[in-house]
Write a protein that holds these residues in place. Structure first.
Motif, PDB file in Angstrom:
ATOM      1  N   PRO A 150     -15.643  11.508  14.400  1.00 21.00           N
ATOM      2  CA  PRO A 150     -15.541  12.013  15.747  1.00 21.00           C
ATOM      3  C   PRO A 150     -15.632  11.066  16.581  1.00 21.00           C
ATOM      4  O   PRO A 150     -16.613  10.183  16.475  1.00 21.00           O
ATOM      5  CB  PRO A 150     -16.495  13.528  15.345  1.00 21.00           C
TER       6      PRO A 150
ATOM      7  N   PHE B 183      -7.101  -0.656  12.629  1.00 17.73           N
ATOM      8  CA  PHE B 183      -6.921   0.389  11.084  1.00 17.73           C
ATOM      9  C   PHE B 183      -7.065   1.423  12.303  1.00 17.73           C
ATOM     10  O   PHE B 183      -6.677   2.492  11.647  1.00 17.73           O
ATOM     11  CB  PHE B 183      -7.752  -0.127   9.945  1.00 17.73           C
ATOM     12  N   GLY B 184      -9.034   1.426  12.279  1.00 21.70           N
ATOM     13  CA  GLY B 184      -9.069   3.283  12.908  1.00 21.70           C
ATOM     14  C   GLY B 184      -8.327   3.786  13.481  1.00 21.70           C
ATOM     15  O   GLY B 184      -7.865   5.521  13.599  1.00 21.70           O
TER      16      GLY B 184
ATOM     17  N   PHE C  62      -4.325   4.876  12.494  1.00 27.10           N
ATOM     18  CA  PHE C  62      -4.124   5.766  11.441  1.00 27.10           C
ATOM     19  C   PHE C  62      -4.907   6.867  11.710  1.00 27.10           C
ATOM     20  O   PHE C  62      -5.159   8.508  11.725  1.00 27.10           O
ATOM     21  CB  PHE C  62      -4.525   5.354  10.704  1.00 27.10           C
ATOM     22  N   THR C  63      -5.465   7.294  13.736  1.00 24.47           N
ATOM     23  CA  THR C  63      -5.470   8.298  13.915  1.00 24.47           C
ATOM     24  C   THR C  63      -6.728   9.339  13.347  1.00 24.47           C
ATOM     25  O   THR C  63      -7.003  10.383  12.560  1.00 24.47           O
ATOM     26  CB  THR C  63      -5.306   9.643  14.686  1.00 24.47           C
ATOM     27  N   VAL C  64      -7.348   7.847  11.990  1.00 25.41           N
ATOM     28  CA  VAL C  64      -8.283   8.914  11.283  1.00 25.41           C
ATOM     29  C   VAL C  64      -9.275   9.532  12.328  1.00 25.41           C
ATOM     30  O   VAL C  64      -9.875   8.824  13.311  1.00 25.41           O
ATOM     31  CB  VAL C  64      -9.882   7.341  10.798  1.00 25.41           C
ATOM     32  N   ASN C  65      -9.449  11.007  11.746  1.00 29.16           N
ATOM     33  CA  ASN C  65     -10.626  11.562  11.879  1.00 29.16           C
ATOM     34  C   ASN C  65     -11.942  11.264  12.153  1.00 29.16           C
ATOM     35  O   ASN C  65     -12.635  11.887  12.049  1.00 29.16           O
ATOM     36  CB  ASN C  65     -10.093  13.426  10.866  1.00 29.16           C
TER      37      ASN C  65
ATOM     38  N   LEU D  66       1.057  -0.932   0.180  1.00 31.03           N
ATOM     39  CA  LEU D  66       0.217   0.343  -0.122  1.00 31.03           C
ATOM     40  C   LEU D  66       0.730   0.835   0.346  1.00 31.03           C
ATOM     41  O   LEU D  66       1.907   1.058   0.609  1.00 31.03           O
ATOM     42  CB  LEU D  66      -0.893   0.108   1.505  1.00 31.03           C
ATOM     43  N   PRO D  67       0.561   2.378  -0.710  1.00 36.68           N
ATOM     44  CA  PRO D  67       0.925   3.585  -1.334  1.00 36.68           C
ATOM     45  C   PRO D  67       1.343   4.210   0.373  1.00 36.68           C
ATOM     46  O   PRO D  67       0.473   4.472   1.096  1.00 36.68           O
ATOM     47  CB  PRO D  67       0.333   4.449  -1.928  1.00 36.68           C
ATOM     48  N   PHE D  68       2.517   4.434   1.314  1.00 29.55           N
ATOM     49  CA  PHE D  68       1.751   5.113   2.642  1.00 29.55           C
ATOM     50  C   PHE D  68       2.361   6.620   2.580  1.00 29.55           C
ATOM     51  O   PHE D  68       3.208   7.174   1.782  1.00 29.55           O
ATOM     52  CB  PHE D  68       2.969   4.164   3.620  1.00 29.55           C
ATOM     53  N   LEU D  69       2.560   7.112   3.330  1.00 36.28           N
ATOM     54  CA  LEU D  69       2.428   8.943   3.334  1.00 36.28           C
ATOM     55  C   LEU D  69       3.586   9.138   4.310  1.00 36.28           C
ATOM     56  O   LEU D  69       4.025  10.032   3.703  1.00 36.28           O
ATOM     57  CB  LEU D  69       1.186   8.982   3.911  1.00 36.28           C
TER      58      LEU D  69
ATOM     59  N   SER E 274      -3.997  -4.987  11.681  1.00 34.80           N
ATOM     60  CA  SER E 274      -5.205  -4.724  11.756  1.00 34.80           C
ATOM     61  C   SER E 274      -6.126  -6.247   9.945  1.00 34.80           C
ATOM     62  O   SER E 274      -6.548  -7.135  10.741  1.00 34.80           O
ATOM     63  CB  SER E 274      -5.528  -3.701  10.659  1.00 34.80           C
ATOM     64  N   LEU E 275      -5.175  -5.588   9.589  1.00 35.54           N
ATOM     65  CA  LEU E 275      -5.865  -7.168   7.890  1.00 35.54           C
ATOM     66  C   LEU E 275      -4.629  -8.893   8.722  1.00 35.54           C
ATOM     67  O   LEU E 275      -6.463  -9.244   8.571  1.00 35.54           O
ATOM     68  CB  LEU E 275      -4.484  -7.253   7.150  1.00 35.54           C
TER      69      LEU E 275
ATOM     70  N   VAL F  73     -10.765  -3.996  12.219  1.00 36.79           N
ATOM     71  CA  VAL F  73     -10.993  -2.998  11.379  1.00 36.79           C
ATOM     72  C   VAL F  73     -10.756  -1.903  12.222  1.00 36.79           C
ATOM     73  O   VAL F  73     -10.615  -0.570  12.089  1.00 36.79           O
ATOM     74  CB  VAL F  73     -12.516  -3.218  10.759  1.00 36.79           C
TER      75      VAL F  73
END
Lengths: 499, 211
Positions: free
Chosen positions: B169, B160-161, B164-167, B111-114, B126-127, B157
């Motif tokens: 709320p 993963f969330g 990535f400290t996915v934003n 996967l492309p990482f940032l 996670s996977l 799942v």
């Protein structure tokens, strides 16, 4: 109609509060009145919800697409709950005599009526939340909530098979929806390339910035959302829970599952497609939708042929029509308008058919089609509506379904997708012949046995709701109300279909 | 410290694959729930501390204590303590687990990482848990084990969330937790009904609805 800031909160909260109340109300009559009036209030707000202002800082907002699906849910819910009141009263009568299940050798006890009514209203509230969510996370929470609210209703009759069906439904849909959550997270990661960091998953903000998303994250996000919500929508090959759940639940619940719930899951996929389109990747999503659509239609047709159980036949027909919706959106152009129109037609028709199937089941006490003959002599009104419903669901001319299926076909031909068009026509004709051979045999001939005294067979409360739905479908086939046409066009524009 | 948690999360996945006692599986799940709950604390992002502490307390409370409690009750009531006869034995299951682990790291590396390498590890973990969950649901017979598998998948799942400290709320996070909680609650009730009307909770025998 001027905008009313209370519209959206009322739509979600009225059924929620009434649902909680009906869990506590002891009197059956009072509870039934609460159910019908909550449904009527909901319909009033749904119809007048155009330009309703967003609330909760933009989390809840209605666009044309949401409003269209909301209206479908609301109309069908009111009619199904009127029918449901008659059904519950009847069911209570038979429960007093005691219904003996030969297979199990025990007396069947239904769930308490208060639980069913409560779940119905929670279900309505959750489906409304799906339609008004402008935040993808909230949309996910709402779609999972619809699963949880509807699982106990499938188990209403406490038969072994209904338990099996409810278990499969809950487990398969929960897994599917967990994958959709993964899709949401991937989508959130794909927004991190936007200048200024990640975006909140608010739909309008996502659409505005979609062009700078990371496509290598966006594509897997779409796949996970499609597979996840597709499980709930009944797209093959993840549709396996659907025929069980739809055939085992009480008929008016099946009508809602098929006519309202599947559309809500479809809305989740449409939101994902909207974002892809805004990001300039529309083609990627469209190809997948066409593929899944045709696959679902093919699977469904294979199972409708020689299907012994007439409620399962209707359930597989829902898989087929979900395939048509996916195909229509996948084709793009005018087919998107056709798909939106078809969503309306399918919900009304399938609602009507499941209600009629409930009448047949309550008189004949069997779901096996080959055990039923001569419906036209036993229960003439039901038999006539059953035939009409069959013609409508297979897309015959006087009904609205004909127009919508034809619009999709025409668009496929105009765009030069000849192979898709041929497969589409072929599957539709296979389904027509297969359903005809099952249904015509049920209606004609001499009755095998005489089950009940004639007087109690067709109470008006079980005939008028499906008759009303039938009239709506005929009207839509002959005349398109301008308000509906505007709404359909706006909804199609939202998904990116040219009109 | 965070790497340590990721390693532990992989280990719990393997323990889960190799155990047939349901009580042990439930405890493993509880440990996983607590480990998950700790991740946001260790990441030390810029997020508001009230939000983080609410999340930590609630997710540890629900995933680490409430759900295991309900599952244990469902297990006692249905009187099934052991996964007797899985479709694939426990040792082959471990081998499948190793394949899943290799596959997850391979996928994560593609996967492309940032930015840093840390998310890569998180994605692999996670996977891995998602795969383990799916595999357990497919390969085991008991309804209760399938619920456990669903929760492992859900945990995957969730990793993963948070990684990535996915934003997302707070309200949505709470909604997700609530949904999972109610789902497991309803599943627990249904397991009880299944054991009552079938005298077992073997889902491969729930097969009267076909075609």
């Amino acid at each position: 109609m001027f905008p009313n800031p209370l519209t959206i909160p009322a739509l979600v909260l009225v059924p929620l509060i009434c649902g909680a109340a009906s869990l506590m109300i002891r009197s059956d009559y009072l509870r039934r009145i609460v159910l019908i009036s909550a449904a009527a209030i909901h319909l009033f707000f749904a119809v007048t919800s155009g330009h309703a202002p967003a609330v909760l800082s933009g989390w809840l907002a209605l666009d044309a697409l949401g409003q269209l699906f909301l209206c479908i849910v609301s109309v069908l819910f009111l009619i199904a709950s009127i029918y449901g009141v008659g059904y519950l009263a009847r069911e209570k009568g038979t429960a007093k005599q005691g219904l003996f299940d030969a297979e199990l050798g025990t007396l069947l006890v239904n769930s308490p009526e208060s639980l069913l009514t409560g779940c119905l209203l929670f279900f309505l509230s959750a489906m409304t939340l799906v339609c008004v969510s402008n935040h993808l996370g909230l949309l996910w929470v709402a779609i999972e909530a619809t699963t949880l609210a509807s699982a106990p209703m499938i188990y209403f009759h406490h038969r072994r098979q209904s338990l099996e069906a409810a278990w499969k439904y809950l487990l398969i849909c929960s897994i599917g929806i967990a994958l959709a959550l993964f899709g949401n997270f991937l989508l959130a990661v794909s927004t991190s390339t936007v200048h200024g960091g990640e975006l909140p998953l608010l739909l309008d903000q996502l659409l505005r910035n979609a062009s700078s998303f990371h496509p290598q994250w966006l594509k897997p996000a779409f796949i996970f959302l499609l597979v996840g919500y597709g499980t709930k929508m009944g797209l093959a090959p993840l549709h396996t829970w659907l025929p069980d759940a739809h055939s085992e639940s009480p008929s008016f619940v099946s009508a809602l599952l098929s006519g309202a719930l599947l559309n809500c899951a479809f809305l989740g996929i449409l939101r994902a497609q909207q974002i892809l389109t805004a990001a300039g990747l529309a083609f990627f999503g469209q190809e997948l939708l066409v593929g899944f659509g045709l696959l679902s239609m093919g699977f469904a047709a294979a199972f409708i042929v020689q299907q012994p159980d007439y409620k399962r036949m209707l359930a597989y027909s829902s898989v087929e029509h979900m395939g048509i919706l996916a195909l229509g959106v996948g084709l793009g152009g005018t087919a998107v308008f056709g798909a939106m129109f078809h969503a309306v037609n399918h919900s009304l028709t399938k609602g009507m058919l499941f209600l009629i199937a409930g009448n047949i089941l309550s008189v004949m006490r069997t779901k096996t089609a080959s055990d039923i003959r001569g419906l036209s002599r036993l229960i003439p009104f039901t038999a006539a509506l059953w035939m009409a419903g069959f013609l409508a669901i297979t897309g015959s001319p006087p009904f609205g379904t004909f127009l919508s299926e034809f619009t999709i076909l025409k668009s496929a031909l105009e765009q030069g997708h000849y192979i898709v068009a041929i497969a589409y026509l072929l599957i539709l004709s296979v389904v027509f012949i297969a359903m005809a051979s099952i249904i015509v045999r049920m209606v004609q001939g001499n009755p095998l046995r005489n089950p009940e005294p004639r007087a109690s067979r067709e109470p008006w409360l079980m005939i008028l709701p499906p008759l009303f739905l039938c009239m709506l479908i005929v009207i839509l086939g002959l005349y398109m109300p301008p308000a509906l046409e505007r709404l359909l066009l706006d909804a199609a524009t939202v998904i990116g279909g040219a009109s | 410290m965070l790497d340590m948690i990721f390693v532990l999360l992989i280990l719990t996945g393997f323990v889960f694959l190799g155990s047939g006692r349901l009580q042990f599986g439930i405890r493993t799940l509880a440990v996983q729930g607590i480990l998950l709950g700790l991740i946001p604390l260790l990441e030390g992002g810029s997020a508001w501390w009230g939000r983080i502490s609410a999340l930590v307390i609630l997710s540890i409370g629900i995933k680490g204590f409430a759900l295991p409690y309900f599952l244990t009750r469902a297990m006692r009531k249905s009187n099934v303590l052991h996964e007797d006869n899985p479709f694939l034995g426990f040792t082959p299951s471990m081998l499948v687990g190793i394949l899943c682990l290799g596959g997850s790291f391979w996928l994560a590396s593609r996967l492309p990482f940032l930015d840093s390498s840390q998310p890569q590890m998180a994605v692999a973990v996670s996977l891995f848990n998602v795969f383990v969950g799916l595999f357990v649901i497919i390969s085991r017979r008991k309804a209760l084990t399938q619920v456990l598998g669903y929760l492992v998948l859900e945990n995957g799942v969730y990793i993963f969330g948070v990684a990535f400290t996915v934003n997302v709320p707070l309200l949505v996070e709470l909604g997700v937790l609530l949904d999972v909680f109610v789902a497991v609650f309803v599943m627990g009730i249904m397991i009880f009904h299944i054991s009552k009307s079938f005298d077992h909770i073997d889902t491969d025998q729930l097969s009267s609805l076909v075609g």
